[in-house]
Design an enzyme around this catalytic site. Structure first.
Site: not given
Ligand code: NAD
Length: 257
Positions: A156, A163
């Site tokens: 990570y 985070k």
């Molecule tokens: N997938 C996992 O395992 C996981 C676990 C815990 C937390 N999260 C968090 O959940 C959130 C959503 O992620 P996800 O897993 O749904 O993946 P995802 O790839 O579907 O979503 C990430 C989003 O970030 C957006 N993004 C990136 N750069 C950007 C910018 N400059 N301006 C505006 N938007 C921007 C992208 O367009 C995308 O929609 C994130 O914060 C991620 O860290 C994910």
């Protein structure tokens, strides 16, 4: 029976694919009675296509928003006002780190890449909230997504410190916006197979931990529980909760070994 978001107006960022946590949040929010508006990055066309799969796709406006673009942030409130009016909630579902900040390169990542990860993944919670503030005169609920930053994880890398910064930012927003009736909370989700996750080299290795240690069975393809956590925090059922991190991780955070 009315839903827990009946009458609420919610702005949701981060709908990119059907696997986006934000897509499931948007779906659940509509099912619970909310009117929603989406923001999109990098292109509205992608998000507009996915938005057609929502339960009530008609009239879901998609606004372009790069959280590192000051002009777009400055213009956001006026655009939202025009299409939806005021807001009761904002979902920050945004994360990004350059490839050299992930996957075992922690000791060699240059500052420029770390800075990008911090700006897009952590500072943007403040930028987005401030951009939406003029629309939340009656109070509101801001909810973001984190991955437990209390410990170091394999692969990570700099998303970990990003985070940690996001989690601290949420607490400071809670401190500074509480008087205005604005709550700020995070859902700490377990690993889920989204686009963001696929961009982490060795994500499978990290996710495998859940097969051994999670008290509740964890499914990396099921985004529904994380979406439910977000919707619950957007609702009136956590009226005195702010600066909080709710774990939706199968309980793994509570288990030492
Ligand atoms: N997938 C996992 O395992 C996981 C676990 C815990 C937390 N999260 C968090 O959940 C959130 C959503 O992620 P996800 O897993 O749904 O993946 P995802 O790839 O579907 O979503 C990430 C989003 O970030 C957006 N993004 C990136 N750069 C950007 C910018 N400059 N301006 C505006 N938007 C921007 C992208 O367009 C995308 O929609 C994130 O914060 C991620 O860290 C994910």
């Amino acid at each position: 029976m009315s839903g827990i978001l009946e009458g609420k107006r919610i702005l949701i960022t981060g709908v990119l694919m059907e696997s986006s946590i934000a897509f499931h949040t948007a779906k659940l929010a509509q099912e619970q009675g909310a009117e929603i508006i989406l923001t999109a990055f990098p292109r509205p066309t992608l998000t507009e296509r996915i938005a057609k799969k929502l339960p009530r796709p008609e009239n879901v406006k998609v606004l372009e928003l790069d959280v590192s673009n000051t002009e777009q942030l400055d213009g956001l409130a006026d655009q939202v006002r025009e299409h939806l009016g005021s807001l009761d909630g904002v979902v920050h579902s945004i994360g990004f780190a350059p490839q050299d900040a992930l996957g075992g390169n922690f000791l060699n990542t240059p500052w420029e890449s770390v800075a990008t990860a911090m700006q897009i993944s952590a500072y943007s919670l403040k930028s987005l909230t401030m951009a939406c503030l003029p629309l939340m005169a009656e109070g509101g609920s801001v909810v973001g997504l984190t991955f437990d930053a209390q410990v170091a994880w394999p692969q990570y890398d700099w998303m970990g410190p990003a985070k940690a910064a996001l989690e601290a930012t949420s607490r400071y927003l809670a401190r500074d916006l509480g008087k205005q009736g604005i709550r700020c909370n995070l859902v700490s989700a377990g690993p889920l197979k989204s686009m963001a996750a696929k961009s982490i080299p060795g994500f499978e290795l990290l996710a495998d931990t859940w097969n051994h240690r999670s008290p509740l069975n964890w499914d990396v393809t099921d985004m529904d529980p994380a979406g439910r956590g977000v919707v619950a925090l957007l609702s009136d059922w956590f009226p005195k909760t702010t600066g909080e991190i709710i774990h939706v991780d199968g309980g793994l955070h509570a288990i030492g070994a």
